[in-house]
Design a protein around this motif. Structure first.
Motif, PDB file in Angstrom:
ATOM      1  N   UNK A  38     -22.462 -22.443  18.693  1.00  0.00           N
ATOM      2  CA  UNK A  38     -21.567 -22.837  19.601  1.00  0.00           C
ATOM      3  C   UNK A  38     -20.282 -21.953  19.200  1.00  0.00           C
ATOM      4  N   UNK A  39     -19.466 -21.467  19.992  1.00  0.00           N
ATOM      5  CA  UNK A  39     -18.170 -20.834  19.689  1.00  0.00           C
ATOM      6  C   UNK A  39     -17.300 -20.482  20.834  1.00  0.00           C
ATOM      7  N   UNK A  40     -15.905 -19.991  20.456  1.00  0.00           N
ATOM      8  CA  UNK A  40     -15.265 -19.600  21.566  1.00  0.00           C
ATOM      9  C   UNK A  40     -14.384 -18.194  21.174  1.00  0.00           C
ATOM     10  N   UNK A  41     -14.405 -17.479  22.171  1.00  0.00           N
ATOM     11  CA  UNK A  41     -13.694 -15.880  21.932  1.00  0.00           C
ATOM     12  C   UNK A  41     -12.375 -15.944  22.299  1.00  0.00           C
ATOM     13  N   UNK A  42     -11.439 -15.703  21.657  1.00  0.00           N
ATOM     14  CA  UNK A  42     -10.114 -15.593  22.122  1.00  0.00           C
ATOM     15  C   UNK A  42      -9.527 -14.199  21.520  1.00  0.00           C
ATOM     16  N   UNK A  43      -8.092 -13.972  21.819  1.00  0.00           N
ATOM     17  CA  UNK A  43      -7.359 -12.760  21.454  1.00  0.00           C
ATOM     18  C   UNK A  43      -6.551 -13.243  20.150  1.00  0.00           C
ATOM     19  N   UNK A  44      -6.030 -12.191  19.451  1.00  0.00           N
ATOM     20  CA  UNK A  44      -5.463 -12.633  18.161  1.00  0.00           C
ATOM     21  C   UNK A  44      -4.224 -13.538  18.443  1.00  0.00           C
ATOM     22  N   UNK A  45      -3.700 -13.354  19.725  1.00  0.00           N
ATOM     23  CA  UNK A  45      -2.467 -14.202  20.010  1.00  0.00           C
ATOM     24  C   UNK A  45      -3.072 -15.838  20.467  1.00  0.00           C
ATOM     25  N   UNK A  46      -4.555 -15.907  20.561  1.00  0.00           N
ATOM     26  CA  UNK A  46      -4.722 -17.111  20.911  1.00  0.00           C
ATOM     27  C   UNK A  46      -5.062 -17.295  22.322  1.00  0.00           C
ATOM     28  N   UNK A  47      -5.011 -16.401  23.266  1.00  0.00           N
ATOM     29  CA  UNK A  47      -5.558 -16.467  24.440  1.00  0.00           C
ATOM     30  C   UNK A  47      -6.989 -16.408  24.527  1.00  0.00           C
ATOM     31  N   UNK A  48      -7.528 -17.261  25.610  1.00  0.00           N
ATOM     32  CA  UNK A  48      -8.950 -17.096  25.737  1.00  0.00           C
ATOM     33  C   UNK A  48      -9.486 -15.838  26.414  1.00  0.00           C
ATOM     34  N   UNK A  49     -10.685 -15.343  25.998  1.00  0.00           N
ATOM     35  CA  UNK A  49     -11.124 -14.184  26.299  1.00  0.00           C
ATOM     36  C   UNK A  49     -12.632 -14.198  27.039  1.00  0.00           C
ATOM     37  N   UNK A  50     -12.543 -14.361  28.408  1.00  0.00           N
ATOM     38  CA  UNK A  50     -13.838 -14.612  28.992  1.00  0.00           C
ATOM     39  C   UNK A  50     -14.565 -13.078  29.271  1.00  0.00           C
ATOM     40  N   UNK A  51     -15.878 -13.064  29.300  1.00  0.00           N
ATOM     41  CA  UNK A  51     -16.756 -11.976  29.544  1.00  0.00           C
ATOM     42  C   UNK A  51     -16.835 -11.285  28.398  1.00  0.00           C
ATOM     43  N   UNK A  52     -16.690 -11.681  27.284  1.00  0.00           N
ATOM     44  CA  UNK A  52     -16.945 -11.103  25.999  1.00  0.00           C
ATOM     45  C   UNK A  52     -18.537 -11.029  25.699  1.00  0.00           C
ATOM     46  N   UNK A  53     -19.222  -9.788  25.271  1.00  0.00           N
ATOM     47  CA  UNK A  53     -20.704  -9.856  24.922  1.00  0.00           C
ATOM     48  C   UNK A  53     -20.953 -10.352  23.777  1.00  0.00           C
ATOM     49  N   UNK A  54     -21.818 -11.328  23.554  1.00  0.00           N
ATOM     50  CA  UNK A  54     -22.395 -11.987  22.220  1.00  0.00           C
ATOM     51  C   UNK A  54     -23.643 -11.449  22.033  1.00  0.00           C
ATOM     52  N   UNK A  55     -23.957 -10.860  20.866  1.00  0.00           N
ATOM     53  CA  UNK A  55     -25.133 -10.261  20.611  1.00  0.00           C
ATOM     54  C   UNK A  55     -25.757 -10.773  19.230  1.00  0.00           C
ATOM     55  N   UNK A  56     -27.023 -11.216  19.435  1.00  0.00           N
ATOM     56  CA  UNK A  56     -28.006 -11.666  18.235  1.00  0.00           C
ATOM     57  C   UNK A  56     -28.841 -10.370  17.789  1.00  0.00           C
ATOM     58  N   UNK A  57     -28.480  -9.687  16.777  1.00  0.00           N
ATOM     59  CA  UNK A  57     -29.218  -8.230  16.576  1.00  0.00           C
ATOM     60  C   UNK A  57     -30.473  -8.418  16.381  1.00  0.00           C
ATOM     61  N   UNK A  58     -30.754  -9.746  15.796  1.00  0.00           N
ATOM     62  CA  UNK A  58     -32.302  -9.702  15.422  1.00  0.00           C
ATOM     63  C   UNK A  58     -33.231  -9.862  16.613  1.00  0.00           C
ATOM     64  N   UNK A  59     -32.778 -10.822  17.792  1.00  0.00           N
ATOM     65  CA  UNK A  59     -33.501 -10.950  18.673  1.00  0.00           C
ATOM     66  C   UNK A  59     -33.007 -10.265  20.057  1.00  0.00           C
TER      67      UNK A  59
END
Length: 276
Positions: free
Chosen positions: A24-45
């Motif tokens: 589980x995790x959360x993606x945000x900008x360097x300023x702390x703003x939440x970042x929707x629609x970011x692509x998270x990939x598992x390179x093995x699967x």
């Protein structure tokens, strides 16, 4: 017989699902703003998921897998999965990628008469000749003695302010010193200020000359970056937006810009190179 097979199938599916481990995790900008629609990939699967509107995500992984997070206009994030990532959230902070323009060959497209287009950037011949003659005259030494007009001392009025300070000159000197002390020095524009300066040029200034050359928005952006680096336009004019001065320096940069580009060989281009 069929109920037994169905029960075995359900047990197998549930054991498979519960054997998977999730991150589980959360993606945000360097300023702390939440970042929707970011692509998270598992390179093995090769599993790909998108972060939700709050930047949260969940993906299956094993210890040692490589997780990558991608988002347009942001730097790529890479993380090797460790045992710690299964016990607490993986917080991903993406940095803004620099705005780069790939250098390509620019085929200059004019209105059909390049010789006429280039001349439109030059001052009229009479103005150039007048400026040249005035400059030569101002640099030449004076050959005649200038007479001085003075009043004989016998008829001069008494100077009532003799020995006293000239208050007007003193006030002028103090005002000059104050202006120099309060005047802000020119500073280098940061990334946001530079992008805002480019946007203001494209929205408030008349760029019809450049669009008449066949330039699209991308080619105009390349030229603005060149003109800014050559004449430091953003540094000088981002705070005091002088349209006339910016336009003049952009035209000077245009002539130099064409000389430095790899223009495709054509009769119009050859005339331009020879005259420049």
């Amino acid at each position: 017989m069929k109920p037994k097979l169905l029960l075995l199938l359900l047990l197998f599916c549930s054991s498979f699902l519960f054997s998977q481990e999730f991150i589980f995790g959360k993606v945000s900008t360097e300023l702390g703003d939440k970042l929707p629609a970011a692509v998270v990939i598992n390179m093995r699967t090769d599993e790909k998921i998108l972060s939700d509107r709050d930047g949260n995500f969940m993906i299956t992984a094993k210890n040692g897998d490589e997780i990558r997070v991608l988002k347009n206009t942001y730097e790529r994030f890479v993380q090797k999965v460790t045992a710690e990532n299964f016990s607490k959230p993986l917080n991903v902070s993406l940095s803004k990628a620099p705005y780069l323009i790939e250098e390509i060959e620019l085929a200059f497209q004019a209105t059909g008469n390049l010789k006429k287009d280039v001349k439109s950037l030059d001052l009229p011949k009479k103005v150039v000749a007048l400026n040249s003659s005035m400059g030569a005259y101002m640099r030449s030494p004076m050959t005649e003695v200038v007479p001085k007009l003075s009043t004989p001392s016998a008829f001069a009025q008494p100077n009532l302010n003799a020995g006293q300070a000239d208050l007007l000159k003193l006030a002028s000197a103090v005002s000059s010193l104050f202006n120099k002390a309060t005047q802000q020095p020119l500073t280098k524009a940061n990334y946001a200020e530079t992008q805002e300066f480019y946007r203001r040029i494209k929205t408030t200034m008349d760029l019809s000359f450049y669009t008449q050359q066949g330039w699209d928005e991308e080619e105009i952006d390349r030229f603005l970056i060149y003109a800014d680096r050559t004449y430091q336009l953003a540094k000088k004019y981002r705070k005091s937006f002088d349209v006339a001065q910016i336009s003049s320096e952009m035209k000077m940069a245009f002539k130099e810009y064409i000389k430095t580009r790899n223009v495709k060989s054509s009769p119009a281009a050859e005339i331009f190179k020879n005259e420049s």
